[in-house]
Motif scaffolding. Structure first.
Motif, short mmCIF file in Angstrom:
data_model
loop_
_atom_site.label_atom_id
_atom_site.label_comp_id
_atom_site.label_asym_id
_atom_site.label_seq_id
_atom_site.Cartn_x
_atom_site.Cartn_y
_atom_site.Cartn_z
N THR A 1 0.89 -1.16 0.10
CA THR A 1 0.19 0.06 0.16
C THR A 1 0.70 1.22 -0.10
O THR A 1 0.62 2.08 -0.69
CB THR A 1 -0.75 0.03 1.12
OG1 THR A 1 -1.51 -1.28 1.52
CG2 THR A 1 -2.19 1.10 1.10
N GLU A 2 1.93 1.01 0.76
CA GLU A 2 2.91 2.30 0.70
C GLU A 2 3.54 2.52 -0.77
O GLU A 2 3.47 3.82 -0.96
CB GLU A 2 4.03 2.04 1.74
CG GLU A 2 3.89 1.88 3.36
CD GLU A 2 3.37 3.07 3.94
OE1 GLU A 2 3.95 4.23 3.35
OE2 GLU A 2 2.87 2.94 5.07
N SER B 1 -1.11 5.49 -2.02
CA SER B 1 -2.38 5.79 -2.17
C SER B 1 -2.58 7.45 -1.43
O SER B 1 -2.06 7.39 -0.42
CB SER B 1 -3.36 4.87 -1.42
OG SER B 1 -2.89 3.45 -1.90
N ARG B 2 -3.88 7.84 -1.84
CA ARG B 2 -4.26 9.10 -1.13
C ARG B 2 -4.56 8.90 0.24
O ARG B 2 -5.00 10.02 0.89
CB ARG B 2 -5.04 10.06 -2.15
CG ARG B 2 -4.38 10.55 -3.35
CD ARG B 2 -5.56 11.02 -4.18
NE ARG B 2 -5.85 12.49 -4.01
CZ ARG B 2 -5.10 13.63 -4.32
NH1 ARG B 2 -4.09 13.38 -5.11
NH2 ARG B 2 -5.75 14.70 -3.93
N GLY B 3 -5.19 7.75 0.68
CA GLY B 3 -5.70 7.54 1.82
C GLY B 3 -6.39 6.23 2.02
O GLY B 3 -6.12 5.53 0.58
N LEU B 4 -7.12 5.71 2.80
CA LEU B 4 -8.02 4.33 2.85
C LEU B 4 -9.43 5.20 2.88
O LEU B 4 -9.74 5.80 3.63
CB LEU B 4 -7.51 3.65 3.84
CG LEU B 4 -6.22 3.06 3.75
CD1 LEU B 4 -5.75 2.28 5.17
CD2 LEU B 4 -6.03 2.17 2.47
N PRO B 5 -10.22 4.64 1.96
CA PRO B 5 -10.08 3.63 0.78
C PRO B 5 -9.43 4.37 -0.22
O PRO B 5 -9.51 5.58 -0.40
CB PRO B 5 -11.43 2.76 0.46
CG PRO B 5 -12.48 4.24 0.90
CD PRO B 5 -11.70 4.87 2.26
N LEU C 1 -11.51 9.35 -5.82
CA LEU C 1 -11.01 10.22 -4.49
C LEU C 1 -11.92 9.59 -3.34
O LEU C 1 -13.13 9.82 -3.31
CB LEU C 1 -11.29 11.45 -4.75
CG LEU C 1 -10.48 12.32 -5.83
CD1 LEU C 1 -10.99 13.43 -6.16
CD2 LEU C 1 -9.08 12.21 -5.92
N GLY C 2 -11.44 9.03 -2.56
CA GLY C 2 -12.25 8.40 -1.24
C GLY C 2 -13.21 7.44 -1.61
O GLY C 2 -13.06 6.75 -2.68
N GLY C 3 -14.13 7.00 -0.77
CA GLY C 3 -15.31 6.04 -1.02
C GLY C 3 -16.05 6.38 -2.01
O GLY C 3 -16.50 7.61 -2.12
#
Lengths: 182, 175
Positions: free
Chosen positions: B129-130, B134-138, B154-156
């Motif tokens: 994942t690193e 990614s811009r974040g989870l999810p 972007l996001g969920g």
């Protein structure tokens, strides 16, 4: 279904269940206009350690976490242009002096010296607010800003450049009298 | 020689046509176009111990989704991913879900309640994942048949809603 508005990547269950529950009593700092929606919440050491303990974090990791001040920041770009999050441009000041912020490198070193497993380091990293982010229109972002724990109240002045080339009007949001939860 | 040149030209036209089509697709809210770049390495085991290598998925689009059970937007989104996956089971779009830095037990217990049909890859130490930054989870990337990252959610996102389903169906049709 409100996935798009609620999709703050780093929102933890903790933030929804505890922080939102606490908001009635302690009125977290909020700001919203046509460009930006911003909210900060000071987290108690028990809230933070409870969350990470629940994810199997070791005693050594929890010990380090409890010593820091955790401020959860949730923001959304309400505008139709790019907004730049860059925590280094923020001014966090207590008693006229900048408050030391614990950046990612601090935690990396702390966890390395305590042999914290990579998985826990990774999870912890995802719960921190990104240092830098180009926020697209309607994009939310959230996470913790960590700093040295102080009993003094402090000011958080958050500055955001705007526009794809950072040449738009700067947005400045200032919260006074913020306090770490002890 | 002539035949080789013709074949190369044909491939070039097909690739260009596919690029143009991908660029012309109407994007649902929260989906952005990326400057195409090769997807990072993605080799992980799923919950049955089977190894997945993204490199072997050339020739079709891949939906690459990073998530964790502690992340509230992920918890909301994952049932919609499952629905989209079931609805598009006969398409060429491949769904690849990656759990970030959680134990197999945690993932098993969580999915058993929320989305029992999913068999995600386990990024046990979070390093893949690193690598994907990614811009974040999810986080969801759409990787094209040439192995290039082409779109980012972007996001969920509510993947089971019509505009997202239509988008995914159109992608699945592109080569």
């Amino acid at each position: 279904m409100k996935l798009s508005t609620a999709s703050v990547g780093f929102l933890l269950m903790l933030f929804e269940s505890i922080a939102v529950g606490a908001e009635d009593k302690e009125a977290p700092f909020r700001y919203e206009d046509k460009n930006i929606k911003l909210r900060i919440i000071a987290q108690a050491p028990e809230q933070m350690s409870g969350f990470y303990e629940g994810r199997g974090f070791s005693k050594q990791a929890i010990e380090a976490i409890r010593k820091a001040c955790f401020i959860t920041v949730l923001m959304t770009n309400n505008s139709n242009k790019m907004i730049w999050l860059d925590i280094n441009r923020w001014r966090i000041v207590a008693n006229d002096k900048p408050l030391e912020r614990y950046k990612r490198d601090y935690w990396k070193a702390k966890f390395k010296e305590r042999n914290i497993p990579l998985a826990q380091q990774s999870t912890f990293g995802w719960t921190l607010l990104p240092e830098v982010r180009d926020l697209y229109p309607n994009e939310p972002v959230g996470g913790n800003v960590t700093m040295v724990k102080t009993k003094a109240s402090f000011t958080m002045e958050m500055r955001f450049q705007t526009g794809a080339n950072k040449d738009g009007k700067e947005i400045v949001v200032k919260f006074d009298e913020v306090q770490c939860k002890q | 020689m002539k035949r080789t040149c013709l074949f190369t030209l044909l491939l070039f036209i097909m690739f260009g046509f596919s690029q143009a089509l991908a660029e012309s697709i109407r994007l649902p809210k929260g989906i952005i176009t990326l400057t195409p770049k090769p997807a990072p390495t993605l080799v992980l085991k799923n919950m049955d111990g089977e190894i997945f290598d993204l490199k072997k998925s050339r020739g079709h689009w891949v939906f690459v989704h990073f998530w964790a059970s502690w992340c509230v937007p992920c918890r909301r989104e994952i049932p919609t991913v499952e629905k989209a996956m079931v609805a598009l089971a006969n398409s060429s779009l491949e769904f690849v879900l990656i759990n970030t830095a959680e134990s197999e037990d945690t993932v098993f217990n969580f999915l058993g309640i929320v989305a029992p049909d999913l068999n995600p890859l386990l990024d046990e130490d979070g390093q893949v994942t690193e690598l994907w930054q990614s811009r974040g989870l999810p986080s969801t990337y759409l990787v094209d048949p040439q192995g290039q990252q082409r779109y980012l959610a972007l996001g969920g996102r509510p993947w089971d809603e019509t505009e997202y389903m239509e988008f995914l169906k159109r992608l699945a049709q592109l080569k």
